[in-house]
Design an enzyme around this catalytic site. Structure first.
Site, PDB file in Angstrom:
ATOM      1  N   ARG A 113       2.873  65.022  35.176  1.00  0.00           N
ATOM      2  CA  ARG A 113       2.496  63.801  35.872  1.00  0.00           C
ATOM      3  C   ARG A 113       3.622  63.269  36.767  1.00  0.00           C
ATOM      4  NH1 ARG A 113      -1.824  61.125  34.774  1.00  0.00           N
ATOM      5  NH2 ARG A 113      -2.030  62.394  32.921  1.00  0.00           N
ATOM      6  N   ARG A 142      14.670  65.861  35.335  1.00  0.00           N
ATOM      7  CA  ARG A 142      14.275  65.346  34.023  1.00  0.00           C
ATOM      8  C   ARG A 142      14.970  66.193  32.968  1.00  0.00           C
ATOM      9  NH1 ARG A 142       8.896  63.184  31.151  1.00  0.00           N
ATOM     10  NH2 ARG A 142       9.283  61.639  32.759  1.00  0.00           N
ATOM     11  N   HIS A 151      14.288  55.909  32.544  1.00  0.00           N
ATOM     12  CA  HIS A 151      13.242  56.451  33.406  1.00  0.00           C
ATOM     13  C   HIS A 151      13.112  55.436  34.547  1.00  0.00           C
ATOM     14  CE1 HIS A 151       9.965  58.595  34.907  1.00  0.00           C
ATOM     15  NE2 HIS A 151       9.171  58.664  33.875  1.00  0.00           N
TER      16      HIS A 151
END
Lengths: 309, 309, 309
Positions: C57, C107, C135
């Site tokens: 996503r 990430r 994040h």
């Protein structure tokens, strides 16, 4: 018409010095263009890739090269785990991919796979590594780096150290160096020397000396090309562990080298080069990776434009 | 406004002859445009794909189609192995993907999945294969190929051979052929005949005869559509091995066919068509793959441009 | 020169209110541009991504953001299963990816990974999730959504419900909210409360009350931020099953809320929010996902253009 238009890039053995110098000139030109000019070179063109042996790095190098000249990429990054493998022949997969793209990048475990692919493909095929010997774009990248950083290739003393038996990069580089007047030193453990069945082919092209001792002639070298000792090539882990530390390039070793010598590595490295070497002026392996992108962009630009760029 | 603007492509049953002929005309137009003109059609538009059943080939066909008209693609090529599968509903995944793209391509194992997706998506949904029957863009590609190569569809004698039970391609093609006046021969082993629960739907649309013998009417056919006998559909490998060789199309068989007959195949093939057939003028399966790219580009161009292109 | 030019986005703690408001203004600007104008912002620029922890996503959000402003993306969506992992250091992988791209999205499971990456990368690094707390782009997306939907952030009563222990989204949001004058209610089971080692850092920035009862203050909230209770974080499935249903937001609960309150969720959801809430005017989680795309496009536009856009 430029001589590379619609041509396949199958083997470094197909390139003579003149060919290589033309590619180097095109690479220099790419590097000097403004980004917006670069992006006109392959605007709207599509590169198809087929990796039967995964290699993220080589794939990304081609992908970023194609993006830099305005094109896009599509394909299969791991054919063996893809649905393509429902028993389809390589010939059919190649034919289909050549419908979807303007040029094809192929990596395959088998010697001769790219030659075969070029025969069934309607579009030019670029070998991104095949079998035990061929990785032509890596060799051109390596030669370009030497030329760029040393201003010449002829007359240099070049040491190649590490696993010389299993790394196809080394073979491609040696065949490429055969076009120049160089003094080559091959340094490896006995068990990782150049394969005997390739010696004849290499000796036809250049002279080299072999040694197991990295320090022996280290003070004479202009270029030290370091390769990884690949764990996955060893049947026996113990053998691997015994050998992998044998040729670590650190600051101590660097001190024995000529101050203007350069250290190259096809990357990825594990611990063959100590990280504290990275910041020295001799370390050129990241430049080498960057040049690789531009060399590939130049090749694609030549292959896909009738009149060059 | 063109009638396909913002429309979903869910089932080949939704297309009548007039619809199909419009798509064929748009495909012809795409094929005749210069690449730089083509790239204006969906310039800067984004196609999102969601493959719940992997299909590299169909994905690449859409990807290259979108690239050819100036757009780009993003998505998930294997949803089942992606992080998306943390228990999220299909509806949510569709909604999110429809935020990231201008049109959505979905492949899913379930019948009705694309219809459902079109109800929750804000963007048009294209079915790239669902359940046991639907693969509408493949059917349009097949019909376009017949039209292009035979100059007509009406009046043709069309044989479809192979695994007719499990291949959804066959069902979509039959529903599509229902718009034309054709004479269809279905040839398969007894155990791989058209599923009885689909017979009614097919018979509403066209007449066909069934046979187990490929050679029987081979000399009358204008089109022979060959399908793969898919190993993964068989519970029993022995049964598969017994059947897979039954309908191999080779030069011997081809000699019995009309000289202007054409051989089609949705690909990938294993050994249903012998490679020596590839070079004959009858072999049109690679053209079929190429037309598929242009058909998809035409559909995307129509769906994403209010006034067509 | 805009203040974000060539800057890294590592931690939401690095952003003050003024920074955030500038990003919000840039996001508004992006949303108001015509698509063809948007595509000029990062035309021909390349975003490189490295996901050591898969997140389809977030990757697609960046990919679609970059596409919307005319750039393209390349990288590795699952480093752990890629050939990059031949023992190469993170530093080397980052350096190479920074050669192939104009900005880098990372990430990684480890705290501090993005900070480290920014030190070795020649190109700006954007943290797309690291360790247990950070994040930052998700936090900016969440804050922008609140601002957009409630016209302000200061003065709001904000409830955050669910798994507050394991979700880094919550920590980033709390640090971001620390720039505003808000009244925060944290609602979770005892075993999923904010980690004690983060309490000090959070309390430095804002006051909050804790509760295990979602209904308690539900009628006062302006914003209810719902998070998923992630199965994969639980050592024990039984414990998970016992807790996951505790905070389901349905129409019943919604009736107790202010009519202009909004429901947010970072998605994907499982069953924390009942699907019949989706169609209410309070449900803003799909808008939130859409804003996320534009926030990321705005950040990329600022980072990659000296004079903004």
């Amino acid at each position: 018409m430029n001589e590379f238009y619609q041509k396949d890039i199958i083997s470094i053995k197909d390139f003579d010095k003149e060919n290589l110098e033309k590619i180097f000139a095109a690479t220099d030109k790419i590097m000097n263009l403004a980004p917006s000019e670069r992006r006109e070179i392959c605007k709207g063109k599509t590169l198809g890739y087929l990796f039967y042996e995964p290699s993220t790095r080589t794939r990304l190098s081609f992908d970023s090269a194609m993006a830099s000249i305005g094109g896009n990429s599509l394909g299969i990054s791991d054919v063996s785990s893809s649905s393509t493998q429902k028993g389809e022949s390589l010939a059919d997969t190649i034919r289909i991919m050549s419908i979807y793209s303007d040029a094809l990048v192929l990596r395959h475990t088998l010697d001769g796979s790219s030659r075969f692919a070029s025969e069934v493909s309607e579009k030019p095929v670029i070998n991104a590594g095949s079998g035990t010997e061929e990785h032509p774009t890596q060799a051109i990248q390596d030669l370009f780096t030497i030329k760029k950083e040393k201003k010449k290739i002829d007359g240099l003393k070049i040491g190649i150290v590490g696993d010389l038996k299993y790394g196809r990069t080394v073979y491609s580089l040696l065949y490429g160096l055969g076009n120049y007047d160089v003094d080559v030193r091959l340094i490896s453990p006995e068990s990782l020397k150049i394969r005997s069945d390739s010696v004849y082919e290499i000796k036809k092209r250049l002279d080299y000396t072999e040694s197991t001792n990295l320090e022996e002639h280290i003070d004479e070298l202009d270029v030290l090309y370091v390769t990884r000792i690949q764990k996955e090539r060893f049947p026996d882990e113990e053998e691997y562990l015994k050998l992998k530390g044998s040729y670590v390039v650190g600051l101590d070793l660097l001190k024995q080298m000529k101050s203007d010598s350069i250290i190259l590595h096809p990357l990825p490295r594990i611990d063959e080069i100590s990280p504290d070497v990275d910041k020295t002026q001799n370390a050129k392996y990241f430049e080498q990776a960057e040049y690789g992108k531009h060399v590939r962009a130049a090749l694609l630009g030549l292959i896909l434009n009738e009149n060059g760029f």
